[in-house]
Design a protein around this motif. Structure first.
Motif, mmCIF file in Angstrom:
data_model
loop_
_atom_site.group_PDB
_atom_site.id
_atom_site.type_symbol
_atom_site.label_atom_id
_atom_site.label_comp_id
_atom_site.label_asym_id
_atom_site.label_seq_id
_atom_site.Cartn_x
_atom_site.Cartn_y
_atom_site.Cartn_z
ATOM 1 N N GLU A 349 0.873 -0.824 -0.618
ATOM 2 C CA GLU A 349 -0.226 0.208 -0.089
ATOM 3 C C GLU A 349 0.379 1.293 -0.123
ATOM 4 O OE1 GLU A 349 -2.306 -0.220 3.367
ATOM 5 O OE2 GLU A 349 -3.593 -2.221 3.058
ATOM 6 N N ARG A 350 2.160 0.984 1.003
ATOM 7 C CA ARG A 350 3.081 2.141 0.598
ATOM 8 C C ARG A 350 3.822 1.859 -0.224
ATOM 9 N NH1 ARG A 350 -0.657 2.691 3.450
ATOM 10 N NH2 ARG A 350 -0.586 4.021 5.872
ATOM 11 N N ARG A 351 4.006 1.190 -1.004
ATOM 12 C CA ARG A 351 4.516 1.461 -2.430
ATOM 13 C C ARG A 351 6.469 1.208 -2.092
ATOM 14 N NH1 ARG A 351 2.045 5.613 -7.206
ATOM 15 N NH2 ARG A 351 -0.147 4.228 -7.304
ATOM 16 N N ARG A 352 6.446 0.981 -0.894
ATOM 17 C CA ARG A 352 8.370 0.541 0.015
ATOM 18 C C ARG A 352 8.374 -1.205 -0.747
ATOM 19 N NH1 ARG A 352 7.071 5.198 1.458
ATOM 20 N NH2 ARG A 352 6.163 5.131 3.403
ATOM 21 N N GLU A 353 8.906 -1.222 -2.076
ATOM 22 C CA GLU A 353 9.514 -2.319 -2.398
ATOM 23 C C GLU A 353 9.973 -2.978 -2.124
ATOM 24 O OE1 GLU A 353 10.214 -1.374 -6.344
ATOM 25 O OE2 GLU A 353 8.175 -0.956 -6.841
ATOM 26 N N HIS A 354 11.228 -2.409 -1.152
ATOM 27 C CA HIS A 354 12.306 -2.514 -0.615
ATOM 28 C C HIS A 354 12.122 -3.031 0.411
ATOM 29 C CE1 HIS A 354 15.236 -1.386 -3.340
ATOM 30 N NE2 HIS A 354 15.741 -0.174 -2.899
ATOM 31 N N ALA A 355 11.023 -2.911 1.730
ATOM 32 C CA ALA A 355 10.590 -3.191 2.318
ATOM 33 C C ALA A 355 9.922 -4.631 2.221
ATOM 34 C CB ALA A 355 9.532 -2.238 2.964
ATOM 35 N N ILE A 356 9.277 -4.812 0.940
ATOM 36 C CA ILE A 356 8.869 -6.320 0.419
ATOM 37 C C ILE A 356 9.988 -7.173 0.774
ATOM 38 C CG2 ILE A 356 7.596 -7.652 -0.463
ATOM 39 C CD1 ILE A 356 5.980 -5.219 -0.834
ATOM 40 N N LYS A 357 11.179 -6.589 -0.500
ATOM 41 C CA LYS A 357 12.702 -7.545 -0.250
ATOM 42 C C LYS A 357 13.286 -7.988 0.929
ATOM 43 C CE LYS A 357 13.462 -5.852 -4.570
ATOM 44 N NZ LYS A 357 14.215 -5.198 -5.841
ATOM 45 N N VAL A 358 12.975 -7.010 2.218
ATOM 46 C CA VAL A 358 13.956 -7.571 3.777
ATOM 47 C C VAL A 358 13.095 -8.582 4.083
ATOM 48 C CG1 VAL A 358 14.404 -6.748 5.885
ATOM 49 C CG2 VAL A 358 14.787 -5.880 3.700
ATOM 50 N N LEU A 359 11.793 -8.200 3.835
ATOM 51 C CA LEU A 359 10.828 -9.238 4.718
ATOM 52 C C LEU A 359 10.339 -10.836 4.371
ATOM 53 C CD1 LEU A 359 8.066 -6.931 4.977
ATOM 54 C CD2 LEU A 359 8.930 -7.921 7.006
ATOM 55 N N ASP A 360 10.700 -10.831 2.449
ATOM 56 C CA ASP A 360 10.665 -11.832 1.849
ATOM 57 C C ASP A 360 11.898 -12.494 2.294
ATOM 58 O OD1 ASP A 360 8.062 -11.396 1.054
ATOM 59 O OD2 ASP A 360 9.472 -10.474 -1.357
ATOM 60 N N PHE A 361 13.295 -11.497 2.377
ATOM 61 C CA PHE A 361 14.223 -12.174 2.804
ATOM 62 C C PHE A 361 14.400 -13.077 4.098
ATOM 63 C CE2 PHE A 361 18.434 -12.292 5.461
ATOM 64 C CZ PHE A 361 19.093 -13.028 3.855
ATOM 65 N N PHE A 362 14.030 -12.619 4.619
ATOM 66 C CA PHE A 362 13.879 -13.326 6.141
ATOM 67 C C PHE A 362 13.159 -14.053 6.609
ATOM 68 C CE2 PHE A 362 15.814 -9.153 7.611
ATOM 69 C CZ PHE A 362 17.463 -10.109 8.417
ATOM 70 N N GLN A 363 11.632 -14.329 5.530
ATOM 71 C CA GLN A 363 11.294 -15.466 6.091
ATOM 72 C C GLN A 363 10.797 -16.593 5.074
ATOM 73 O OE1 GLN A 363 6.517 -14.671 4.811
ATOM 74 N NE2 GLN A 363 6.340 -16.322 4.081
ATOM 75 N N HIS A 364 11.997 -16.674 4.238
ATOM 76 C CA HIS A 364 12.113 -17.176 3.122
ATOM 77 C C HIS A 364 13.379 -18.546 4.063
ATOM 78 C CE1 HIS A 364 10.524 -15.089 0.025
ATOM 79 N NE2 HIS A 364 10.066 -16.025 -0.077
ATOM 80 N N ASP A 365 14.499 -17.035 4.508
ATOM 81 C CA ASP A 365 15.787 -17.253 5.525
ATOM 82 C C ASP A 365 14.839 -18.462 6.632
ATOM 83 O OD1 ASP A 365 18.592 -17.997 5.159
ATOM 84 O OD2 ASP A 365 18.309 -17.308 7.451
ATOM 85 N N ALA A 366 14.189 -17.956 7.237
ATOM 86 C CA ALA A 366 13.298 -19.068 8.096
ATOM 87 C C ALA A 366 13.470 -20.297 8.132
ATOM 88 C CB ALA A 366 12.828 -18.189 8.743
ATOM 89 N N LEU A 367 12.703 -20.507 6.700
ATOM 90 C CA LEU A 367 11.855 -21.952 5.912
ATOM 91 C C LEU A 367 13.019 -22.814 5.682
ATOM 92 C CD1 LEU A 367 7.998 -20.957 5.673
ATOM 93 C CD2 LEU A 367 9.296 -21.336 7.704
ATOM 94 N N ASP A 368 14.427 -22.349 5.010
ATOM 95 C CA ASP A 368 15.122 -22.841 4.663
ATOM 96 C C ASP A 368 15.611 -24.224 4.694
ATOM 97 O OD1 ASP A 368 16.572 -23.247 2.027
ATOM 98 O OD2 ASP A 368 18.383 -22.308 3.623
ATOM 99 N N ASP A 369 15.739 -25.766 4.820
ATOM 100 C CA ASP A 369 16.081 -26.324 4.517
ATOM 101 C C ASP A 369 18.031 -27.048 4.668
ATOM 102 O OD1 ASP A 369 17.727 -26.635 2.058
ATOM 103 O OD2 ASP A 369 16.173 -28.103 1.295
ATOM 104 N N ARG A 370 18.457 -25.630 4.295
ATOM 105 C CA ARG A 370 19.647 -25.775 4.263
ATOM 106 C C ARG A 370 20.532 -26.786 3.721
ATOM 107 N NH1 ARG A 370 17.495 -21.371 6.614
ATOM 108 N NH2 ARG A 370 18.508 -20.565 8.537
ATOM 109 N N GLU A 371 19.710 -27.352 3.282
ATOM 110 C CA GLU A 371 20.352 -28.197 2.400
ATOM 111 C C GLU A 371 20.880 -28.281 1.112
ATOM 112 O OE1 GLU A 371 18.471 -31.285 1.345
ATOM 113 O OE2 GLU A 371 17.742 -32.407 3.646
ATOM 114 N N GLY A 372 20.740 -26.790 0.378
ATOM 115 C CA GLY A 372 20.957 -26.560 -0.735
ATOM 116 C C GLY A 372 21.932 -24.807 -0.272
ATOM 117 N N PRO A 373 21.664 -24.459 -1.703
ATOM 118 C CA PRO A 373 22.527 -23.342 -1.227
ATOM 119 C C PRO A 373 21.563 -22.287 -0.416
ATOM 120 C CG PRO A 373 22.043 -22.608 -3.139
ATOM 121 C CD PRO A 373 21.783 -24.302 -2.974
ATOM 122 N N PRO A 374 22.755 -20.522 0.681
ATOM 123 C CA PRO A 374 21.329 -19.938 1.148
ATOM 124 C C PRO A 374 20.881 -19.189 0.187
ATOM 125 C CG PRO A 374 24.002 -19.251 1.316
ATOM 126 C CD PRO A 374 23.898 -20.729 0.167
#
Length: 405
Positions: A349-374
Motif C-alpha cells: 500500500e505504501r509502495r515500499r518495494e525494498h521493505a517487501i524484499k527485506v521481509l521476503d528474505f527473512f521469511q524465506h531464510d527461516a523456512l530454508d531446508d539448509r541443504e542447498g545454497p543459502p
C-alpha cells in the motif's frame, strides 16, 4: 507430524502413527498385547498388574506420557500396525481398577485418563489409551509392595523405564523446596526488573536515556538460575523501547531492545530440531516476542519508512519462525507468518518495494531446508540485512595529479 495426544483421539489418528513412523520415546509407549489377559495364568496376571503400575508411575515421575495398548512396534520401536485388542472395553475397566490401587499417592482424576478408541469395523476391538499426567512437585508416585515391602519408585527414560536412584527420589521429594526457593529468587528479580521497566517508560521520547537502561537487564537472562517469569518480564521491559512513541524510534534503539529480547528467549538450535518439544513457557515467550517483532515491522513500514527498523523487526520474526518451523510449534508459526503477510500488505500500500524484499528474505531464510545454497540477499540491500544503518559508500578512484616539472 501431529502432537502425541492428537494421534490418540481417533482410529484414523492411531493408523497415522504407522504412516508417520512415530517411535516410542520418553512420553510414549506401545503395547501389542493387553495387560492381565484372562487367558494367562493367575500368577502372570498379577505380575502384569504390577508391570502396569510401574509403567504408569514411571511416566508420571518422568513428566507424563501416553500408553497405547493394542499398537505393535517394529525392531526400532516405531509403530508398525494397529491390531487393537479384543474385548477392549473390559480391559479398559480392568486397567482403571488396577491403577486405582496400590499406588502412593493415588492418581487424581485429572492426572489419569483411561479410555478406548474402537475399531470402526469391529465394535468390540480397539486400542486402550492411558493418559498419565506429570507428578506434582514434591509428590512422586510409587508402587506399593505387599505387606512391609518398601515403596517402589520408577521413572521413564527414553524408551524404557528404570528404578529411580536414591538421589532421584531424594530430589523429587525436595522439589517443592527447590520450587519455593526458585519463586523467591524470581520475585526479587522481578522487583528490580520492574524498576528498570518504569525508568525506561519514564524516559520515553529520549532514546539516549532509554538504551543504557537496557544493559542491566542482561544480568537476568545471562544467569541460568532465573525462571520463565523473569525472562518474560525482561522481554516486557525491553519492549518499552519498541512501544515508545513511533515518531522518534531510532535503528540503534530498536536493535538494542531486540538484542535483549533475543537473549531472553529460550536457547534453540537454528539448524535442527530440539531433543524435547518446547515447553508451554517457551511457547509463551515466543508469542510475546513475536508481538514486538510485529510492532517493529509495522511501524517501520507505515510510519517511519526506516529499512533498518523494518529489518530489525523482521530478523526477530525470522528467528522465531525458524524455532517454530524446526520444532513444529504450529500455532506460533502461523501467527508469525501472518505478521509477515500483513506487513507485506502495508508495504505494498505504501509502495515500499525494498521493505517487501527485506521481509521476503527473512521469511524465506527461516523456512530454508539448509541443504542447498543459502537464500540470496536481495541486491543492494545487504547492508540493512546485516544490521547497518546506511549502505557502504563506494570510494571513487582518485585522479593522479600531474608531476611538477
Amino acid at each position: 507430524m501431529k502432537k502425541l495426544y492428537e494421534y490418540a483421539e481417533t482410529w484414523d489418528g492411531l493408523l497415522a502413527l504407522v504412516t508417520d513412523g512415530v517411535p516410542e520415546g520418553p512420553h510414549l509407549d506401545f503395547k501389542r498385547d493387553a495387560y492381565s489377559d484372562s487367558r494367562k495364568p493367575l500368577e502372570k496376571r498379577e505380575a502384569d498388574k504390577e508391570e502396569l503400575r510401574r509403567d504408569a508411575t514411571a511416566f508420571a515421575n518422568g513428566g507424563g506420557g501416553l500408553l497405547l495398548i493394542g499398537i505393535a512396534e517394529d525392531g526400532q520401536g516405531r509403530a508398525c500396525s494397529v491390531p487393537g485388542i479384543e474385548n477392549a472395553a473390559a480391559h479398559e475397566n480392568n486397567m482403571r481398577d488396577v491403577l486405582s490401587r496400590s499406588i502412593d499417592p493415588p492418581f487424581t482424576k485429572s492426572a489419569l485418563r483411561v479410555r478406548t478408541v474402537f475399531d470402526p469395523q469391529n465394535a468390540t476391538k480397539g486400542v486402550v489409551v492411558v493418559e498419565i499426567g506429570e507428578s506434582k512437585v514434591g509428590f512422586p508416585h510409587a508402587v506399593q509392595g505387599k505387606s512391609d515391602a518398601p515403596l517402589d519408585f520408577w521413572i521413564r527414560t527414553d524408551k524404557s523405564k528404570r528404578r529411580m536412584t536414591y538421589l532421584q527420589v531424594r530430589a523429587s521429594f525436595q522439589a517443592d523446596e527447590v520450587q519455593a526457593a526458585q519463586q523467591r529468587l524470581d520475585s526479587m528479580a522481578l522487583v528490580e526488573i520492574r524498576k528498570l521497566k518504569y525508568a525506561i517508560r519514564s524516559a520515553s521520547w529520549d532514546f539516549g536515556k532509554m538504551v543504557p537502561l537496557l544493559e542491566p537487564l542482561r544480568i537476568y537472562v545471562a544467569d541460568l538460575n532465573f525462571g520463565p517469569p523473569v525472562h518474560s518480564e525482561v522481554i516486557s521491559a525491553a519492549g518499552e523501547v519498541i512501544s515508545a512513541p513511533r515518531a522518534g524510534l531510532t535503528p540503534e534503539a530498536a536493535r538494542a531492545a531486540v538484542d535483549i529480547i533475543d537473549e531472553a528467549l529460550p536457547v534453540y538450535s537454528l539448524v535442527g530440531r530440539a531433543p524435547e518439544p518446547p515447553s508451554d513457557d517457551d511457547v509463551a515467550l515466543f508469542r510475546q516476542a513475536s508481538d514486538y517483532g510485529w510492532g517493529l515491522v509495522y511501524d517501520g513500514v507505515k510510519y517511519l519508512n526506516s529499512l533498518p527498523v523494518i529489518s530489525t523487526g523482521a530478523r526477530l520474526l525470522g528467528r522465531l519462525l525458524r524455532y517454530c518451523y524446526l520444532n513444529e510449534v504450529k500455532e506460533v508459526q502461523d501467527e508469525v507468518l501472518e505478521h509477515f503477510e500483513r506487513a507485506r500488505q502495508v508495504a505494498k500500500e505504501r509502495r515500499r518495494e525494498h521493505a517487501i524484499k527485506v521481509l521476503d528474505f527473512f521469511q524465506h531464510d527461516a523456512l530454508d531446508d539448509r541443504e542447498g545454497p543459502p537464500v540470496p540477499m536481495p541486491d543492494g540491500l545487504e547492508w540493512v540485512i546485516l544490521g547497518r544503518d546506511v549502505p557502504n559508500k563506494k570510494k571513487r578512484p582518485q585522479k593522479r595529479r600531474p608531476r611538477q616539472r
